[in-house]
Scaffold this motif. Structure first.
Motif, PDB file in Angstrom:
ATOM      1  N   ALA A 165     -59.850   3.236  -7.434  1.00  3.20           N
ATOM      2  CA  ALA A 165     -60.659   2.526  -6.434  1.00  3.20           C
ATOM      3  C   ALA A 165     -59.998   1.303  -5.809  1.00  3.20           C
ATOM      4  CB  ALA A 165     -62.011   2.119  -7.035  1.00  3.20           C
ATOM      5  N   HIS A 166     -58.942   0.808  -6.378  1.00  3.26           N
ATOM      6  CA  HIS A 166     -58.278  -0.367  -5.806  1.00  3.26           C
ATOM      7  C   HIS A 166     -56.984   0.064  -5.122  1.00  3.26           C
ATOM      8  CE1 HIS A 166     -57.222  -4.498  -5.150  1.00  3.26           C
ATOM      9  NE2 HIS A 166     -56.077  -4.337  -5.783  1.00  3.26           N
ATOM     10  N   LYS A 167     -57.103   0.425  -3.848  1.00  6.13           N
ATOM     11  CA  LYS A 167     -55.947   0.836  -3.049  1.00  6.13           C
ATOM     12  C   LYS A 167     -55.186   1.985  -3.717  1.00  6.13           C
ATOM     13  CE  LYS A 167     -55.535  -3.838  -1.299  1.00  6.13           C
ATOM     14  NZ  LYS A 167     -54.725  -5.047  -1.221  1.00  6.13           N
ATOM     15  N   GLY A 168     -55.939   2.897  -4.316  1.00  4.95           N
ATOM     16  CA  GLY A 168     -55.344   4.035  -4.997  1.00  4.95           C
ATOM     17  C   GLY A 168     -54.978   3.766  -6.439  1.00  4.95           C
ATOM     18  N   GLY A 169     -55.154   2.523  -6.880  1.00  2.72           N
ATOM     19  CA  GLY A 169     -54.819   2.150  -8.254  1.00  2.72           C
ATOM     20  C   GLY A 169     -56.047   1.726  -9.039  1.00  2.72           C
ATOM     21  N   ASP A 170     -55.813   1.259 -10.232  1.00  2.98           N
ATOM     22  CA  ASP A 170     -56.858   0.915 -11.188  1.00  2.98           C
ATOM     23  C   ASP A 170     -57.642  -0.330 -10.763  1.00  2.98           C
ATOM     24  OD1 ASP A 170     -58.424   0.605 -13.447  1.00  2.98           O
ATOM     25  OD2 ASP A 170     -56.746   0.679 -14.847  1.00  2.98           O
ATOM     26  N   SER A 171     -58.957  -0.184 -10.726  1.00  2.00           N
ATOM     27  CA  SER A 171     -59.820  -1.313 -10.363  1.00  2.00           C
ATOM     28  C   SER A 171     -60.549  -1.887 -11.575  1.00  2.00           C
ATOM     29  CB  SER A 171     -60.855  -0.881  -9.315  1.00  2.00           C
ATOM     30  OG  SER A 171     -61.813  -0.006  -9.893  1.00  2.00           O
ATOM     31  N   SER A 172     -60.269  -1.377 -12.761  1.00  2.00           N
ATOM     32  CA  SER A 172     -61.045  -1.780 -13.936  1.00  2.00           C
ATOM     33  C   SER A 172     -60.960  -3.269 -14.245  1.00  2.00           C
ATOM     34  CB  SER A 172     -60.655  -0.952 -15.159  1.00  2.00           C
ATOM     35  OG  SER A 172     -59.297  -1.117 -15.458  1.00  2.00           O
ATOM     36  N   GLY A 173     -59.886  -3.926 -13.919  1.00  2.00           N
ATOM     37  CA  GLY A 173     -59.772  -5.354 -14.177  1.00  2.00           C
ATOM     38  C   GLY A 173     -60.429  -6.230 -13.132  1.00  2.00           C
ATOM     39  N   LEU A 174     -60.873  -5.633 -12.036  1.00  3.32           N
ATOM     40  CA  LEU A 174     -61.453  -6.418 -10.944  1.00  3.32           C
ATOM     41  C   LEU A 174     -62.960  -6.634 -11.053  1.00  3.32           C
ATOM     42  CD1 LEU A 174     -59.562  -4.821  -7.928  1.00  3.32           C
ATOM     43  CD2 LEU A 174     -59.097  -7.024  -9.029  1.00  3.32           C
ATOM     44  N   TYR A 175     -63.654  -5.729 -11.742  1.00  3.66           N
ATOM     45  CA  TYR A 175     -65.109  -5.763 -11.781  1.00  3.66           C
ATOM     46  C   TYR A 175     -65.595  -5.694 -13.222  1.00  3.66           C
ATOM     47  CZ  TYR A 175     -63.910  -4.336  -7.089  1.00  3.66           C
ATOM     48  OH  TYR A 175     -63.328  -4.266  -5.855  1.00  3.66           O
ATOM     49  N   ALA A 176     -66.484  -6.602 -13.594  1.00  2.00           N
ATOM     50  CA  ALA A 176     -66.999  -6.641 -14.964  1.00  2.00           C
ATOM     51  C   ALA A 176     -67.814  -5.399 -15.298  1.00  2.00           C
ATOM     52  CB  ALA A 176     -67.845  -7.895 -15.166  1.00  2.00           C
ATOM     53  N   ASP A 177     -68.500  -4.843 -14.312  1.00  5.65           N
ATOM     54  CA  ASP A 177     -69.351  -3.672 -14.528  1.00  5.65           C
ATOM     55  C   ASP A 177     -68.589  -2.415 -14.122  1.00  5.65           C
ATOM     56  OD1 ASP A 177     -71.279  -1.646 -14.460  1.00  5.65           O
ATOM     57  OD2 ASP A 177     -72.841  -2.996 -13.738  1.00  5.65           O
ATOM     58  N   SER A 178     -68.245  -1.589 -15.083  1.00  2.88           N
ATOM     59  CA  SER A 178     -67.451  -0.391 -14.805  1.00  2.88           C
ATOM     60  C   SER A 178     -68.213   0.666 -14.012  1.00  2.88           C
ATOM     61  CB  SER A 178     -66.950   0.221 -16.112  1.00  2.88           C
ATOM     62  OG  SER A 178     -68.048   0.666 -16.895  1.00  2.88           O
ATOM     63  N   GLU A 179     -69.498   0.507 -13.839  1.00  2.00           N
ATOM     64  CA  GLU A 179     -70.293   1.469 -13.080  1.00  2.00           C
ATOM     65  C   GLU A 179     -70.391   1.104 -11.589  1.00  2.00           C
ATOM     66  OE1 GLU A 179     -72.269   4.418 -14.364  1.00  2.00           O
ATOM     67  OE2 GLU A 179     -70.446   4.115 -15.545  1.00  2.00           O
ATOM     68  N   LEU A 180     -69.908  -0.063 -11.204  1.00  2.23           N
ATOM     69  CA  LEU A 180     -70.034  -0.506  -9.815  1.00  2.23           C
ATOM     70  C   LEU A 180     -69.348   0.448  -8.837  1.00  2.23           C
ATOM     71  CD1 LEU A 180     -70.881  -2.501  -7.604  1.00  2.23           C
ATOM     72  CD2 LEU A 180     -68.841  -3.849  -8.173  1.00  2.23           C
ATOM     73  N   MET A 181     -68.084   0.731  -9.038  1.00  7.63           N
ATOM     74  CA  MET A 181     -67.360   1.565  -8.091  1.00  7.63           C
ATOM     75  C   MET A 181     -67.925   2.988  -8.027  1.00  7.63           C
ATOM     76  SD  MET A 181     -65.685  -0.770  -6.860  1.00  7.63           S
ATOM     77  CE  MET A 181     -64.424  -0.196  -5.777  1.00  7.63           C
ATOM     78  N   PRO A 182     -68.183   3.645  -9.161  1.00  5.02           N
ATOM     79  CA  PRO A 182     -68.795   4.974  -9.071  1.00  5.02           C
ATOM     80  C   PRO A 182     -70.180   4.945  -8.423  1.00  5.02           C
ATOM     81  CG  PRO A 182     -67.959   4.580 -11.289  1.00  5.02           C
ATOM     82  CD  PRO A 182     -67.821   3.310 -10.536  1.00  5.02           C
ATOM     83  N   SER A 183     -70.897   3.843  -8.568  1.00  7.90           N
ATOM     84  CA  SER A 183     -72.228   3.737  -7.949  1.00  7.90           C
ATOM     85  C   SER A 183     -72.146   3.675  -6.430  1.00  7.90           C
ATOM     86  CB  SER A 183     -72.964   2.503  -8.476  1.00  7.90           C
ATOM     87  OG  SER A 183     -73.270   2.672  -9.842  1.00  7.90           O
TER      88      SER A 183
END
Length: 166
Positions: A42-60
């Protein structure tokens, strides 16, 4: 190498372990993998897990609405062992999808991700604002039934192997 076809989609690919990957319809049991793929790309084709505290935000925002509202256009890249390693999600009618996103999907997640009252100041607030503006998907309100798709593959097996994954 065998060829598999599903709903007119044909994908042939052998992975490093010589199992054949193929595109198939999304199943509810793929939800965890779908979320993981979404977060890891989700982060420009790379890992966004460090950007958002809630891991469900991007899939939502970018994955779950499609499997909830447009299930008939939800497919995954199966690694040949039953594990989803990529996805293709779509909507046949973007205008209708944006309306259903607002009226059916947004009420399910709005309390968890409230719309920022001011200009977004953090990455999470920027994504929450995006979540609350599904009309952003509509490019031409005068054209009926404009479709769109979203694709993502998060492993080497799918990327660059002739599957259409970036």
């Amino acid at each position: 190498m065998r060829e598999r076809s599903h709903s007119g989609i044909v994908t042939r690919m052998k992975t490093e372990t010589m199992t054949e990957s193929f595109v198939r319809r999304y199943r509810p049991s793929d939800r965890t993998a779908l979320a993981d793929i979404c977060v890891r790309t989700a982060h420009k084709g790379g890992d966004s897990s460090g950007l958002y505290a809630d891991s469900e935000l991007m899939p939502s925002i970018f994955a779950y609405p499609y499997v909830e509202l447009e299930l008939e256009f939800a497919f995954v890249l199966d690694d040949g062992a039953g594990r989803a390693v990529g996805y293709v999600l779509g909507a046949a009618d973007t205008n209708r999808f944006a309306l259903r996103f607002r009226t059916e999907w947004l009420p399910k997640v709005a309390a968890r991700y409230p719309e920022p009252a001011r200009e977004p100041a953090t990455p999470t607030e920027e994504m929450a604002r995006l979540l609350h503006t599904p009309e952003r998907m509509v490019r031409d309100t005068n054209s009926p039934r404009i479709p769109h798709i979203c694709t993502s593959t998060c492993c080497r097996r799918g990327r660059g192997a002739g599957t259409g994954a970036p």
